[in-house]
Design a protein around this motif. Structure first.
Motif, short mmCIF file in Angstrom:
data_model
loop_
_atom_site.label_atom_id
_atom_site.label_comp_id
_atom_site.label_asym_id
_atom_site.label_seq_id
_atom_site.Cartn_x
_atom_site.Cartn_y
_atom_site.Cartn_z
N GLU A 1 51.46 -4.52 15.18
CA GLU A 1 50.48 -3.49 14.81
C GLU A 1 51.19 -2.21 14.37
OE1 GLU A 1 47.31 -3.70 14.45
OE2 GLU A 1 47.32 -5.82 15.05
N GLN A 2 52.34 -1.92 15.03
CA GLN A 2 53.09 -0.72 14.66
C GLN A 2 53.63 -0.84 13.26
OE1 GLN A 2 56.24 0.17 17.39
NE2 GLN A 2 56.93 1.96 16.25
N MET A 3 54.13 -2.01 12.90
CA MET A 3 54.62 -2.23 11.54
C MET A 3 53.52 -2.10 10.52
SD MET A 3 57.30 -5.38 11.95
CE MET A 3 58.78 -5.18 12.93
N LYS A 4 52.32 -2.63 10.84
CA LYS A 4 51.20 -2.52 9.90
C LYS A 4 50.83 -1.05 9.66
CE LYS A 4 49.03 -6.95 11.01
NZ LYS A 4 47.82 -7.60 11.57
N GLY A 5 50.88 -0.25 10.75
CA GLY A 5 50.54 1.17 10.61
C GLY A 5 51.56 1.92 9.78
N LEU B 1 53.26 -13.47 29.09
CA LEU B 1 52.19 -12.58 28.65
C LEU B 1 52.75 -11.24 28.17
CD1 LEU B 1 49.48 -13.25 31.39
CD2 LEU B 1 49.44 -13.98 28.99
N ALA B 2 53.76 -10.75 28.94
CA ALA B 2 54.36 -9.46 28.57
C ALA B 2 55.07 -9.58 27.24
CB ALA B 2 55.32 -9.01 29.67
N SER B 3 55.76 -10.70 27.02
CA SER B 3 56.48 -10.91 25.77
C SER B 3 55.52 -10.99 24.60
CB SER B 3 57.32 -12.18 25.87
OG SER B 3 57.95 -12.46 24.64
N LYS B 4 54.36 -11.67 24.81
CA LYS B 4 53.36 -11.80 23.74
C LYS B 4 52.73 -10.45 23.44
CE LYS B 4 49.17 -14.30 22.51
NZ LYS B 4 48.13 -15.27 22.94
N ASP C 1 52.74 -8.36 19.87
CA ASP C 1 51.51 -7.87 19.20
C ASP C 1 51.60 -6.36 18.92
OD1 ASP C 1 50.45 -10.39 19.27
OD2 ASP C 1 49.34 -10.07 21.15
N GLN C 2 52.14 -5.61 19.87
CA GLN C 2 52.29 -4.17 19.66
C GLN C 2 53.24 -3.85 18.52
OE1 GLN C 2 53.51 -2.46 23.39
NE2 GLN C 2 51.53 -2.88 24.43
#
Length: 242
Positions: free
Chosen positions: A225-229, A214-217, A221-222
């Motif tokens: 999202e950071q790359m998209k920003g 779960l931590a790896s997933k 995801d973080q």
């Protein structure tokens, strides 16, 4: 019942003959036959030596008798010259007896001579046969050895020999065990990965592994999202067009 026993006896004899044929070494058989022929030849040679020895003994006796005959004849003449006719007669009678013995020895010597000639002829013929057999024996042994080597090479090349057959079985068993072990290892990996089996060599529990996933997933995801920003709207449009 008699017919059954007869058939059983034939079966036993056939099997025994087959076992003997497998165990028999042609080289050893030929060497044994050659040794027996040499032994026979030696016996013939000893027979010749015995005959020659006996003939020499007779010749020695003949020589001694001839010397005695000459001596008795001389004594008879001497006695007669001295007027002793009685002594001369005795000497001549003894001489006559020795002459008869000499004739008997002469006949025996001639018989031994004939036996010696026959034995010598037999020895020569047997020697020739033994030598011919020796040559043939060595030829057959060489041919058998070559044929045996050829059979072994052929069996090894085609895999029909007993040793090669055993080797083939060993290889097949090794392959089967290897495939079985590989399949077992794969199954264990699959069960361990699915959580059906717990890896007792690791200090992590099933809960630790699930939380780790779960931590790896969440981290993935973080980062996404950071790359998209960082790209911004313009860059996103360009990516979509490209």
């Amino acid at each position: 019942m008699a017919g059954l026993m007869s058939r059983a006896s034939l079966v036993v004899k056939a099997k025994f003959s087959k076992l003997l044929d497998r165990a028999e070494d042609p080289g050893e058989t030929l060497d044994y036959s050659y040794a027996k022929q040499l032994e026979l030849l030696q016996n013939v040679k000893r027979g010749i030596a015995d005959v020659v020895t006996a003939k020499k003994r007779l010749e020695l006796q003949e020589t001694q008798l001839q010397q005695s005959i000459v001596k008795l004849e001389s004594q008879a003449r001497q006695a007669l010259g001295q007027g002793r006719e009685d002594l001369a007669r005795q000497a001549l009678e003894r001489k006559s007896g020795l002459q008869q013995q000499l004739q008997g020895l002469d006949q025996q010597a001639k018989q031994l001579e004939g036996q010696q000639e026959k034995l010598i002829a037999s020895e020569k013929a047997l020697s020739a046969k033994v030598e011919s057999f020796r040559t043939q024996k060595e030829t057959i042994k060489a041919q058998y050895s070559a044929a045996e080597a050829q059979v072994k090479i052929g069996e090894a090349a085609t895999g029909i020999g007993e040793q090669m057959a055993d080797t083939g079985l060993a290889i097949q068993r090794a392959k089967d065990k290897t495939e079985q072990m590989q399949a077992r290892a794969s199954a264990i990996d699959e069960l361990t990965a699915s959580g059906a089996l717990e890896d007792f060599t690791s200090d992590q529990t099933q809960l630790d592994r699930e939380l780790g996933e779960l931590a790896s997933k969440s981290q993935v995801d973080q980062e996404l999202e950071q790359m998209k920003g960082e790209l911004g709207p313009g860059e996103k449009q360009k990516e979509l067009k490209s």
